[in-house]
Write a protein that holds these residues in place. Structure first.
Motif, PDB file in Angstrom:
ATOM      1  N   GLY A 135       0.816  -1.214   0.000  1.00  0.00           N
ATOM      2  CA  GLY A 135       0.000   0.000   0.000  1.00  0.00           C
ATOM      3  C   GLY A 135       0.846   1.258   0.000  1.00  0.00           C
ATOM      4  O   GLY A 135       0.557   2.218  -0.725  1.00  0.00           O
ATOM      5  N   ILE A 136       1.911   1.268   0.807  1.00  0.00           N
ATOM      6  CA  ILE A 136       2.816   2.418   0.840  1.00  0.00           C
ATOM      7  C   ILE A 136       3.469   2.602  -0.528  1.00  0.00           C
ATOM      8  O   ILE A 136       3.571   3.722  -1.044  1.00  0.00           O
ATOM      9  CB  ILE A 136       3.871   2.233   1.949  1.00  0.00           C
ATOM     10  CG1 ILE A 136       3.204   2.317   3.326  1.00  0.00           C
ATOM     11  CG2 ILE A 136       4.989   3.262   1.829  1.00  0.00           C
ATOM     12  CD1 ILE A 136       4.074   1.857   4.474  1.00  0.00           C
ATOM     13  N   GLY A 137       3.905   1.497  -1.127  1.00  0.00           N
ATOM     14  CA  GLY A 137       4.502   1.564  -2.463  1.00  0.00           C
ATOM     15  C   GLY A 137       3.525   2.097  -3.495  1.00  0.00           C
ATOM     16  O   GLY A 137       3.893   2.896  -4.362  1.00  0.00           O
ATOM     17  N   ALA A 138       2.261   1.668  -3.394  1.00  0.00           N
ATOM     18  CA  ALA A 138       1.238   2.144  -4.329  1.00  0.00           C
ATOM     19  C   ALA A 138       0.989   3.643  -4.155  1.00  0.00           C
ATOM     20  O   ALA A 138       0.846   4.374  -5.148  1.00  0.00           O
ATOM     21  CB  ALA A 138      -0.058   1.361  -4.126  1.00  0.00           C
ATOM     22  N   VAL A 139       0.959   4.115  -2.917  1.00  0.00           N
ATOM     23  CA  VAL A 139       0.767   5.550  -2.663  1.00  0.00           C
ATOM     24  C   VAL A 139       1.936   6.349  -3.236  1.00  0.00           C
ATOM     25  O   VAL A 139       1.737   7.389  -3.884  1.00  0.00           O
ATOM     26  CB  VAL A 139       0.585   5.823  -1.150  1.00  0.00           C
ATOM     27  CG1 VAL A 139       0.717   7.303  -0.826  1.00  0.00           C
ATOM     28  CG2 VAL A 139      -0.756   5.293  -0.673  1.00  0.00           C
ATOM     29  N   LEU A 140       3.169   5.856  -3.028  1.00  0.00           N
ATOM     30  CA  LEU A 140       4.340   6.545  -3.572  1.00  0.00           C
ATOM     31  C   LEU A 140       4.307   6.572  -5.099  1.00  0.00           C
ATOM     32  O   LEU A 140       4.605   7.602  -5.712  1.00  0.00           O
ATOM     33  CB  LEU A 140       5.627   5.876  -3.087  1.00  0.00           C
ATOM     34  CG  LEU A 140       5.964   6.070  -1.614  1.00  0.00           C
ATOM     35  CD1 LEU A 140       7.154   5.196  -1.224  1.00  0.00           C
ATOM     36  CD2 LEU A 140       6.241   7.522  -1.309  1.00  0.00           C
ATOM     37  N   ALA A 141       3.937   5.453  -5.716  1.00  0.00           N
ATOM     38  CA  ALA A 141       3.870   5.395  -7.183  1.00  0.00           C
ATOM     39  C   ALA A 141       2.777   6.320  -7.710  1.00  0.00           C
ATOM     40  O   ALA A 141       2.989   7.051  -8.690  1.00  0.00           O
ATOM     41  CB  ALA A 141       3.623   3.957  -7.639  1.00  0.00           C
ATOM     42  N   LEU A 142       1.624   6.314  -7.061  1.00  0.00           N
ATOM     43  CA  LEU A 142       0.524   7.185  -7.481  1.00  0.00           C
ATOM     44  C   LEU A 142       0.892   8.660  -7.306  1.00  0.00           C
ATOM     45  O   LEU A 142       0.624   9.488  -8.181  1.00  0.00           O
ATOM     46  CB  LEU A 142      -0.744   6.843  -6.700  1.00  0.00           C
ATOM     47  CG  LEU A 142      -2.014   7.554  -7.125  1.00  0.00           C
ATOM     48  CD1 LEU A 142      -2.377   7.170  -8.555  1.00  0.00           C
ATOM     49  CD2 LEU A 142      -3.159   7.196  -6.189  1.00  0.00           C
ATOM     50  N   PHE A 143       1.511   8.991  -6.196  1.00  0.00           N
ATOM     51  CA  PHE A 143       1.961  10.364  -5.946  1.00  0.00           C
ATOM     52  C   PHE A 143       2.950  10.802  -7.026  1.00  0.00           C
ATOM     53  O   PHE A 143       2.852  11.913  -7.565  1.00  0.00           O
ATOM     54  CB  PHE A 143       2.599  10.449  -4.551  1.00  0.00           C
ATOM     55  CG  PHE A 143       3.106  11.813  -4.170  1.00  0.00           C
ATOM     56  CD1 PHE A 143       2.225  12.843  -3.893  1.00  0.00           C
ATOM     57  CD2 PHE A 143       4.459  12.055  -4.071  1.00  0.00           C
ATOM     58  CE1 PHE A 143       2.685  14.102  -3.537  1.00  0.00           C
ATOM     59  CE2 PHE A 143       4.937  13.307  -3.709  1.00  0.00           C
ATOM     60  CZ  PHE A 143       4.043  14.326  -3.438  1.00  0.00           C
ATOM     61  N   THR A 144       3.894   9.921  -7.358  1.00  0.00           N
ATOM     62  CA  THR A 144       4.874  10.230  -8.396  1.00  0.00           C
ATOM     63  C   THR A 144       4.196  10.436  -9.738  1.00  0.00           C
ATOM     64  O   THR A 144       4.502  11.384 -10.466  1.00  0.00           O
ATOM     65  CB  THR A 144       5.915   9.098  -8.499  1.00  0.00           C
ATOM     66  OG1 THR A 144       6.532   8.937  -7.224  1.00  0.00           O
ATOM     67  CG2 THR A 144       6.974   9.403  -9.539  1.00  0.00           C
ATOM     68  N   LEU A 145       3.273   9.560 -10.084  1.00  0.00           N
ATOM     69  CA  LEU A 145       2.576   9.655 -11.361  1.00  0.00           C
ATOM     70  C   LEU A 145       1.772  10.948 -11.445  1.00  0.00           C
ATOM     71  O   LEU A 145       1.902  11.711 -12.410  1.00  0.00           O
ATOM     72  CB  LEU A 145       1.649   8.442 -11.548  1.00  0.00           C
ATOM     73  CG  LEU A 145       0.788   8.446 -12.804  1.00  0.00           C
ATOM     74  CD1 LEU A 145       1.682   8.287 -14.030  1.00  0.00           C
ATOM     75  CD2 LEU A 145      -0.251   7.350 -12.748  1.00  0.00           C
ATOM     76  N   VAL A 146       0.962  11.223 -10.432  1.00  0.00           N
ATOM     77  CA  VAL A 146       0.077  12.383 -10.471  1.00  0.00           C
ATOM     78  C   VAL A 146       0.867  13.685 -10.485  1.00  0.00           C
ATOM     79  O   VAL A 146       0.541  14.604 -11.238  1.00  0.00           O
ATOM     80  CB  VAL A 146      -0.923  12.343  -9.291  1.00  0.00           C
ATOM     81  CG1 VAL A 146      -1.692  13.651  -9.167  1.00  0.00           C
ATOM     82  CG2 VAL A 146      -1.880  11.177  -9.462  1.00  0.00           C
ATOM     83  N   ARG A 147       1.949  13.782  -9.708  1.00  0.00           N
ATOM     84  CA  ARG A 147       2.683  15.058  -9.663  1.00  0.00           C
ATOM     85  C   ARG A 147       3.437  15.337 -10.953  1.00  0.00           C
ATOM     86  O   ARG A 147       3.901  16.454 -11.157  1.00  0.00           O
ATOM     87  CB  ARG A 147       3.606  15.103  -8.449  1.00  0.00           C
ATOM     88  CG  ARG A 147       4.850  14.275  -8.552  1.00  0.00           C
ATOM     89  CD  ARG A 147       5.642  14.172  -7.279  1.00  0.00           C
ATOM     90  NE  ARG A 147       5.778  15.403  -6.557  1.00  0.00           N
ATOM     91  CZ  ARG A 147       6.777  15.717  -5.760  1.00  0.00           C
ATOM     92  NH1 ARG A 147       7.747  14.862  -5.591  1.00  0.00           N
ATOM     93  NH2 ARG A 147       6.815  16.854  -5.135  1.00  0.00           N
ATOM     94  N   ASN A 148       3.583  14.340 -11.827  1.00  0.00           N
ATOM     95  CA  ASN A 148       4.258  14.534 -13.102  1.00  0.00           C
ATOM     96  C   ASN A 148       3.295  14.723 -14.269  1.00  0.00           C
ATOM     97  O   ASN A 148       3.731  14.923 -15.398  1.00  0.00           O
ATOM     98  CB  ASN A 148       5.205  13.360 -13.387  1.00  0.00           C
ATOM     99  CG  ASN A 148       6.458  13.448 -12.558  1.00  0.00           C
ATOM    100  OD1 ASN A 148       7.300  14.292 -12.809  1.00  0.00           O
ATOM    101  ND2 ASN A 148       6.560  12.599 -11.550  1.00  0.00           N
ATOM    102  N   LEU A 149       1.996  14.679 -14.011  1.00  0.00           N
ATOM    103  CA  LEU A 149       0.985  14.901 -15.053  1.00  0.00           C
ATOM    104  C   LEU A 149       0.487  16.332 -14.975  1.00  0.00           C
ATOM    105  O   LEU A 149       0.520  16.959 -13.908  1.00  0.00           O
ATOM    106  CB  LEU A 149      -0.161  13.906 -14.892  1.00  0.00           C
ATOM    107  CG  LEU A 149       0.198  12.442 -15.118  1.00  0.00           C
ATOM    108  CD1 LEU A 149      -0.972  11.542 -14.779  1.00  0.00           C
ATOM    109  CD2 LEU A 149       0.653  12.218 -16.558  1.00  0.00           C
TER     110      LEU A 149
END
Length: 157
Positions: A135-149
């Motif tokens: 879950g922590i990994g998913a939050v980090l990946a989602l945060f990374t994805l969204v902040r780069n869009l």
């Protein structure tokens, strides 16, 4: 191991056995060494980042991921966030890296729990289930994805 009783003599099951007796609790000062040492280390790091402004070029290295790919990693803006947080600028800290500010809060809660348990003489054990790590990994990946869009530019540092 303790010797067996002679034949015909029974042991008292309620009598304490040498290997079953609990060790005496450690003194309070010794129990507080690890949590207070951690607080001193983190406090020193925040004091340094608070005094050496990461917004001025040349003080800190550039994020390698940003430098070589142009992508903001989950930690990009973390130093600027810590600097703003130290100076009481919560809005600027959230703008630089909102996930880092959440991490500061989680760290504070864990430290309070650790200190309370150390004072009470209860060991601190953090056992995180694999599902939480995912879950922590998913939050980090989602945060990374969204902040780069484009629509997540508010999360970019």
């Amino acid at each position: 191991m303790h010797p067996k009783p002679p034949p015909g003599v029974t042991e008292d099951p309620a009598a304490p056995r040498p290997e079953a007796t609990a060790a005496p609790p450690r003194p309070l000062a010794r129990r507080l060494v690890a949590p207070l040492g951690t607080l001193v280390g983190v406090g020193a790091a925040f004091a340094y980042v608070g005094s050496v402004d990461p917004n001025e070029p040349g003080h800190y290295p550039v994020c390698p991921m940003l430098r070589f790919t142009g992508i903001y990693c989950p930690g990009c803006g973390g130093l600027r966030s810590a600097h703003a947080f130290v100076h009481g600028e919560l809005g600027a800290a959230l703008g630089a890296n909102a996930l880092a500010v959440v991490g500061y809060g989680i760290f504070a809660v864990v430290m309070v729990l650790w200190l309370i348990r150390a004072v009470r003489g209860v060991p601190m054990r953090l056992a995180i289930a694999p599902a939480w790590w995912w879950g922590i990994g998913a939050v980090l990946a989602l945060f990374t994805l969204v902040r780069n869009l484009p629509f997540g530019s508010a999360l970019a540092p």
